[in-house]
Design a protein around this motif. Structure first.
Motif, mmCIF file in Angstrom:
data_model
loop_
_atom_site.group_PDB
_atom_site.id
_atom_site.type_symbol
_atom_site.label_atom_id
_atom_site.label_comp_id
_atom_site.label_asym_id
_atom_site.label_seq_id
_atom_site.Cartn_x
_atom_site.Cartn_y
_atom_site.Cartn_z
ATOM 1 N N SER A 6 -5.360 -10.657 -14.857
ATOM 2 C CA SER A 6 -5.507 -9.235 -14.404
ATOM 3 C C SER A 6 -4.806 -9.020 -13.051
ATOM 4 O O SER A 6 -5.409 -9.903 -12.355
ATOM 5 C CB SER A 6 -7.145 -8.963 -14.488
ATOM 6 N N THR A 7 -4.140 -7.832 -12.856
ATOM 7 C CA THR A 7 -3.602 -7.552 -11.591
ATOM 8 C C THR A 7 -3.791 -6.131 -11.407
ATOM 9 O O THR A 7 -4.062 -5.493 -12.154
ATOM 10 C CB THR A 7 -2.094 -7.940 -11.431
ATOM 11 N N GLN A 20 -8.831 -6.929 -5.222
ATOM 12 C CA GLN A 20 -8.795 -5.500 -6.018
ATOM 13 C C GLN A 20 -8.553 -5.555 -7.432
ATOM 14 O O GLN A 20 -8.560 -4.413 -8.264
ATOM 15 C CB GLN A 20 -7.363 -4.688 -5.291
ATOM 16 N N ALA A 21 -7.858 -6.605 -7.891
ATOM 17 C CA ALA A 21 -7.787 -6.599 -9.437
ATOM 18 C C ALA A 21 -8.989 -6.736 -10.222
ATOM 19 O O ALA A 21 -9.962 -7.112 -9.612
ATOM 20 C CB ALA A 21 -6.772 -8.084 -9.889
ATOM 21 N N PRO A 22 -8.978 -6.073 -11.339
ATOM 22 C CA PRO A 22 -10.371 -5.877 -12.103
ATOM 23 C C PRO A 22 -10.677 -6.917 -12.774
ATOM 24 O O PRO A 22 -9.771 -7.720 -13.189
ATOM 25 C CB PRO A 22 -10.081 -4.902 -12.822
ATOM 26 N N LEU A 23 -11.846 -7.233 -13.054
ATOM 27 C CA LEU A 23 -12.235 -8.444 -14.076
ATOM 28 C C LEU A 23 -12.323 -7.655 -15.113
ATOM 29 O O LEU A 23 -12.069 -6.549 -15.405
ATOM 30 C CB LEU A 23 -13.943 -8.648 -13.658
ATOM 31 N N GLU A 75 3.167 -8.397 -4.500
ATOM 32 C CA GLU A 75 2.839 -7.300 -3.566
ATOM 33 C C GLU A 75 1.429 -7.668 -3.059
ATOM 34 O O GLU A 75 1.340 -7.502 -1.960
ATOM 35 C CB GLU A 75 2.851 -5.961 -4.363
ATOM 36 N N THR A 76 0.578 -7.864 -3.565
ATOM 37 C CA THR A 76 -0.952 -8.041 -3.262
ATOM 38 C C THR A 76 -1.539 -9.595 -3.213
ATOM 39 O O THR A 76 -2.410 -9.553 -2.340
ATOM 40 C CB THR A 76 -1.886 -7.621 -4.325
ATOM 41 N N GLY A 77 -0.569 -10.414 -3.880
ATOM 42 C CA GLY A 77 -1.297 -11.942 -3.687
ATOM 43 C C GLY A 77 -2.692 -12.175 -4.185
ATOM 44 O O GLY A 77 -3.192 -13.190 -3.746
ATOM 45 N N GLU A 78 -3.116 -11.201 -5.339
ATOM 46 C CA GLU A 78 -4.435 -11.287 -5.902
ATOM 47 C C GLU A 78 -4.394 -11.096 -7.151
ATOM 48 O O GLU A 78 -3.301 -10.318 -7.580
ATOM 49 C CB GLU A 78 -5.368 -10.444 -5.300
ATOM 50 N N CYS A 79 -5.306 -11.754 -7.951
ATOM 51 C CA CYS A 79 -5.587 -11.781 -9.390
ATOM 52 C C CYS A 79 -6.641 -12.190 -9.905
ATOM 53 O O CYS A 79 -7.575 -12.941 -9.222
ATOM 54 C CB CYS A 79 -4.447 -12.312 -10.214
#
Length: 185
Positions: free
Chosen positions: A23-24, A110-113, A65-69
């Motif tokens: 998820s991103t 910020q990515a959702p579960l 862009e965000t470096g998160e997932c």
């Protein structure tokens, strides 16, 4: 003499980790979820996971862009949905809505579960050195969520070419792992 398998099918033998959903959330706020079969544990402490996610994946832009997932771990009851998610692109479809998945707020990213999954691992990019060369992202797990109310906890494992195996009985040989005991506490 044993039968032979083409070398490009090595993943069918070695990829034993469970199929994941990634998820991103892009910088523009749009969320996406994709199916991922190629990943590996790299380190125990800090918890580092390697995932192959390339520019052919719509989620690549958001991760860049965000470096998160979030690495979400689906169970066997979601197997058909997981395959269908992998057969379409988030560039043309809101996969959360289309597949009836529940995006839940994460705590560290910020990515959702993914509400329907047994486990969700919030991750941040720890190392991008191998991305350009191998499309291999090194992620550090920031937080883990487990849905302990789920009755179904069997995971699915991609064996390639649309074949999957399903978790079965667990063989616990932890008492024999004397050399590694200190690392696992």
């Amino acid at each position: 003499m044993p039968d032979s398998l083409p070398v490009e099918k090595a993943y069918r033998i070695l990829e034993s980790g469970p199929v994941l959903l990634v998820s991103t959330r892009a910088a523009d706020g749009s969320a996406n979820v994709m199916t991922l079969g190629f990943h590996m544990m790299i380190l125990h402490d800090p918890p580092l996971v390697g995932v192959v996610l390339g520019p052919w994946d719509h989620s690549h832009r958001a991760l860049s862009e965000t470096g998160e997932c979030v690495l979400a771990v689906p169970t066997v009851d979601l197997a058909e949905k997981v395959v269908d998610i992998g057969n379409c692109s988030g560039s043309t479809l809101d996969k959360f809505a289309h597949f009836g998945l529940t995006p839940l707020p994460a705590e560290m990213v910020q990515a959702p579960l993914v509400g329907e999954c047994w486990a969700n691992l919030e991750c941040r990019v720890a190392d991008e050195d191998w991305v350009r060369r191998y499309d291999l992202w090194v992620l550090q797990v920031q937080r883990i969520w487990i849905d302990t109310s789920r009755e179904e906890t069997r995971l699915i494992h991609h064996q390639g070419d649309g074949r999957f195996s399903v978790d079965g009985d667990t063989l616990d040989l932890g008492e024999r792992m004397v050399k590694w005991r200190d690392l696992m506490d």
